[in-house]
Write a protein that holds these residues in place. Structure first.
Motif, PDB file in Angstrom:
ATOM      1  N   ASN A 275       0.897  -1.147  -0.013  1.00 54.90           N
ATOM      2  CA  ASN A 275       0.075   0.022  -0.072  1.00 54.90           C
ATOM      3  C   ASN A 275       0.718   1.240   0.049  1.00 54.90           C
ATOM      4  O   ASN A 275       1.968   0.996   0.242  1.00 54.90           O
ATOM      5  CB  ASN A 275      -0.976  -0.033   1.125  1.00 54.90           C
ATOM      6  CG  ASN A 275      -0.262   0.291   2.719  1.00 54.90           C
ATOM      7  OD1 ASN A 275       0.247   1.292   2.613  1.00 54.90           O
ATOM      8  ND2 ASN A 275      -0.161  -0.933   3.327  1.00 54.90           N
ATOM      9  N   VAL A 306       0.389   0.287  -4.526  1.00 54.36           N
ATOM     10  CA  VAL A 306      -1.095   0.453  -5.452  1.00 54.36           C
ATOM     11  C   VAL A 306      -1.622   1.528  -4.691  1.00 54.36           C
ATOM     12  O   VAL A 306      -2.007   1.599  -3.564  1.00 54.36           O
ATOM     13  CB  VAL A 306      -1.642  -1.044  -5.267  1.00 54.36           C
ATOM     14  CG1 VAL A 306      -3.081  -0.624  -5.956  1.00 54.36           C
ATOM     15  CG2 VAL A 306      -0.971  -2.302  -5.905  1.00 54.36           C
ATOM     16  N   ALA A 309      -4.728   1.500  -1.787  1.00 54.98           N
ATOM     17  CA  ALA A 309      -4.688  -0.012  -1.397  1.00 54.98           C
ATOM     18  C   ALA A 309      -4.632   0.371   0.152  1.00 54.98           C
ATOM     19  O   ALA A 309      -4.032   1.289   0.584  1.00 54.98           O
ATOM     20  CB  ALA A 309      -3.438  -0.788  -1.918  1.00 54.98           C
ATOM     21  N   SER A 313      -5.843  -5.258   1.229  1.00 59.32           N
ATOM     22  CA  SER A 313      -6.413  -5.170  -0.226  1.00 59.32           C
ATOM     23  C   SER A 313      -5.545  -6.310  -1.353  1.00 59.32           C
ATOM     24  O   SER A 313      -6.208  -6.370  -2.484  1.00 59.32           O
ATOM     25  CB  SER A 313      -5.941  -3.719  -0.904  1.00 59.32           C
ATOM     26  OG  SER A 313      -6.617  -2.652  -0.221  1.00 59.32           O
ATOM     27  N   ALA A 318     -10.418  -7.939   0.887  1.00 54.66           N
ATOM     28  CA  ALA A 318     -10.788  -6.825  -0.061  1.00 54.66           C
ATOM     29  C   ALA A 318     -12.253  -6.943  -0.533  1.00 54.66           C
ATOM     30  O   ALA A 318     -12.712  -5.702  -0.621  1.00 54.66           O
ATOM     31  CB  ALA A 318      -9.786  -6.571  -0.933  1.00 54.66           C
ATOM     32  N   ILE A 331      -9.489   1.757  -2.864  1.00 54.99           N
ATOM     33  CA  ILE A 331      -9.470   1.149  -4.115  1.00 54.99           C
ATOM     34  C   ILE A 331     -10.646   0.052  -4.055  1.00 54.99           C
ATOM     35  O   ILE A 331     -10.458  -0.746  -3.120  1.00 54.99           O
ATOM     36  CB  ILE A 331      -8.219   0.754  -4.364  1.00 54.99           C
ATOM     37  CG1 ILE A 331      -8.381   0.141  -5.793  1.00 54.99           C
ATOM     38  CG2 ILE A 331      -7.757  -0.229  -3.403  1.00 54.99           C
ATOM     39  CD1 ILE A 331      -6.867  -0.313  -6.416  1.00 54.99           C
ATOM     40  N   SER A 336      -8.668  -4.413  -6.696  1.00 52.63           N
ATOM     41  CA  SER A 336      -7.412  -4.608  -5.889  1.00 52.63           C
ATOM     42  C   SER A 336      -6.887  -6.036  -6.157  1.00 52.63           C
ATOM     43  O   SER A 336      -5.803  -6.463  -6.464  1.00 52.63           O
ATOM     44  CB  SER A 336      -7.338  -3.996  -4.452  1.00 52.63           C
ATOM     45  OG  SER A 336      -8.265  -4.857  -3.823  1.00 52.63           O
ATOM     46  N   THR A 340      -3.543  -7.418  -8.105  1.00 56.07           N
ATOM     47  CA  THR A 340      -2.772  -8.281  -7.560  1.00 56.07           C
ATOM     48  C   THR A 340      -2.645  -9.550  -8.340  1.00 56.07           C
ATOM     49  O   THR A 340      -1.418 -10.184  -8.637  1.00 56.07           O
ATOM     50  CB  THR A 340      -3.468  -8.609  -5.865  1.00 56.07           C
ATOM     51  OG1 THR A 340      -3.468  -7.612  -5.342  1.00 56.07           O
ATOM     52  CG2 THR A 340      -2.302  -9.623  -5.191  1.00 56.07           C
ATOM     53  N   GLU A 369      -2.845   2.596 -11.272  1.00 53.46           N
ATOM     54  CA  GLU A 369      -2.802   2.518  -9.720  1.00 53.46           C
ATOM     55  C   GLU A 369      -1.509   2.076  -9.062  1.00 53.46           C
ATOM     56  O   GLU A 369      -0.875   2.340  -8.146  1.00 53.46           O
ATOM     57  CB  GLU A 369      -3.874   1.683  -9.131  1.00 53.46           C
ATOM     58  CG  GLU A 369      -5.334   2.111  -9.418  1.00 53.46           C
ATOM     59  CD  GLU A 369      -5.775   1.382 -10.722  1.00 53.46           C
ATOM     60  OE1 GLU A 369      -7.014   1.157 -10.536  1.00 53.46           O
ATOM     61  OE2 GLU A 369      -4.987   0.983 -11.310  1.00 53.46           O
TER      62      GLU A 369
END
Length: 373
Positions: A275, A306, A309, A313, A318, A331, A336, A340, A369
């Motif tokens: 994050n 990100v 995040a 996340s 999330a 987000i 998210s 990932t 992002e």
């Protein structure tokens, strides 16, 4: 008079039943994002006992018991969907969050997943690359299911390790459920060092057992093994990459480092995704990522963050937390998880399958992002 009382009791009973059924019907049924790869996925749960060491967290336990979920490419999607968690585990998770006091305790046990229980495995000459998953402290292995199902659908065998007593709850096949014991005294460098040792021993033991297993050995390419961890599992993946020869590459999902330096330099392919609080600190006190990064000395390394995040996340929570009525993160959870999946799968495809991945070379217009450092 007696008939009236009986009628009233029956009516009350009927309405209570209706109310209970109505409440059950209106309870949320959480759903995970569907995997996007070309293979169906199967899942099997394994109970392993390491009799060579006592449990490091439970006094009096002379053996270390572990639960491991194995996701894999399946020939076809047959059988029941794999349960997300047991009802006992669901209750421990939900009752640990005061804001969820009105949510039925077994709600997470009903979460929609996509892997099928013990579906027939799809075999591949030479076996599938293996990805070891390590969850965060207090978090069950199930919290990485969205990633595990995605990897299996894309041609990986995945082993998610439940580090017993480090999870909020772990249910064994005989019905016992044990709860969290590790780290109750708070986070300290000593605890961090112990967690790293315990997870190294757990991971080594699981790899040994998979390699000895007639069922799993034939499905695994033992020359292509990576580790992906979240939070404490992420920092463990970083430390184990340098310590365990069999692990060829690793990803840390938002895990802070404790200890803050590895015993040996990290020379193999390694990626950190976090994050925005994990961004490099150009002034003031250095973060654990700032301190760890100089020890990542390999030719291939990435430090990504990100925008929007939070710590959760990068795992199932999330998307699950908003479905249970908890606040959303900046987000969107679906977004998210998509990010990932995209970046970690690209990492695995590059380093375990040898497929070039331009996504990892520079910022992408598809994922604005994601910031490279």
């Amino acid at each position: 008079m007696r008939k009236t009382v009986i009628a009233s009791v029956l009516a009350l009973s009927m309405f209570t039943t209706i109310d209970m059924e109505s409440a059950a019907a209106s309870a949320p049924v959480p759903t995970l994002p569907a995997p996007t790869g070309g293979h169906a996925a199967g899942r099997s749960d394994i109970h392993l006992i390491d009799s060579s060491r006592p449990d490091p967290w439970a006094t009096g336990m002379k053996v270390r018991e572990l639960m491991v979920s194995v996701w894999y490419p399946a020939r076809r999607a047959v059988g029941e969907p794999a349960p997300y968690v047991t009802p006992q585990e669901s209750e421990s998770i939900i009752r640990g969050v005061p804001q969820l006091k009105d949510v039925p305790p077994d709600t997470l046990a009903k979460t929609k997943t996509y892997a099928r229980v013990d579906a027939p495995a799809l075999r591949r000459k030479g076996g599938w690359p293996l990805v070891v998953l390590s969850p965060g402290m207090t978090l069950p292995r199930a919290t990485m299911t969205s990633l595990a199902e995605e990897f299996a659908s894309r041609g990986y065998l995945v082993a998610g390790i439940e580090h017993t007593y480090e999870s909020v709850a772990t249910t064994f096949p005989d019905g016992r459920t044990v709860t969290f014991e590790a780290g109750k005294g708070g986070q300290t460098p000593e605890l961090g060092a112990k967690v790293a040792r315990v997870r190294a021993a757990d991971t080594t033991f699981v790899l040994d057992q998979l390699e000895k297993s007639k069922r799993w050995n034939r499905l695994i390419d033992e020359t292509r093994i990576a580790m992906v961890g979240h939070s404490v599992g992420g920092q463990s993946a970083a430390h184990l990459l340098a310590a365990i020869q069999r692990i060829k590459a690793a990803v840390n999902l938002d895990g802070s480092y404790n200890p803050r330096t590895p015993a040996k330099p990290v020379e193999k392919p390694f990626m950190m995704i976090g994050n925005p609080r994990q961004e490099p600190n150009t002034g003031g006190e250095k973060s654990s990522w700032d301190l760890f990064w100089p020890h990542v000395t390999g030719d291939w390394r990435r430090w990504l963050t990100v925008t929007g995040a939070e710590h959760m996340s990068f795992i199932d929570y999330a998307v699950l937390q908003p479905q249970l009525g908890l606040p959303k993160y900046p987000i969107d959870g679906e977004r998210s998880i998509k990010i990932t999946r995209a970046y970690v799968t690209a990492f695995l495809d590059l380093h375990l399958k040898g497929r070039r991945q331009p996504l990892l070379d520079k910022p992408s217009i598809d994922y604005p992002e994601v910031r490279f450092w």
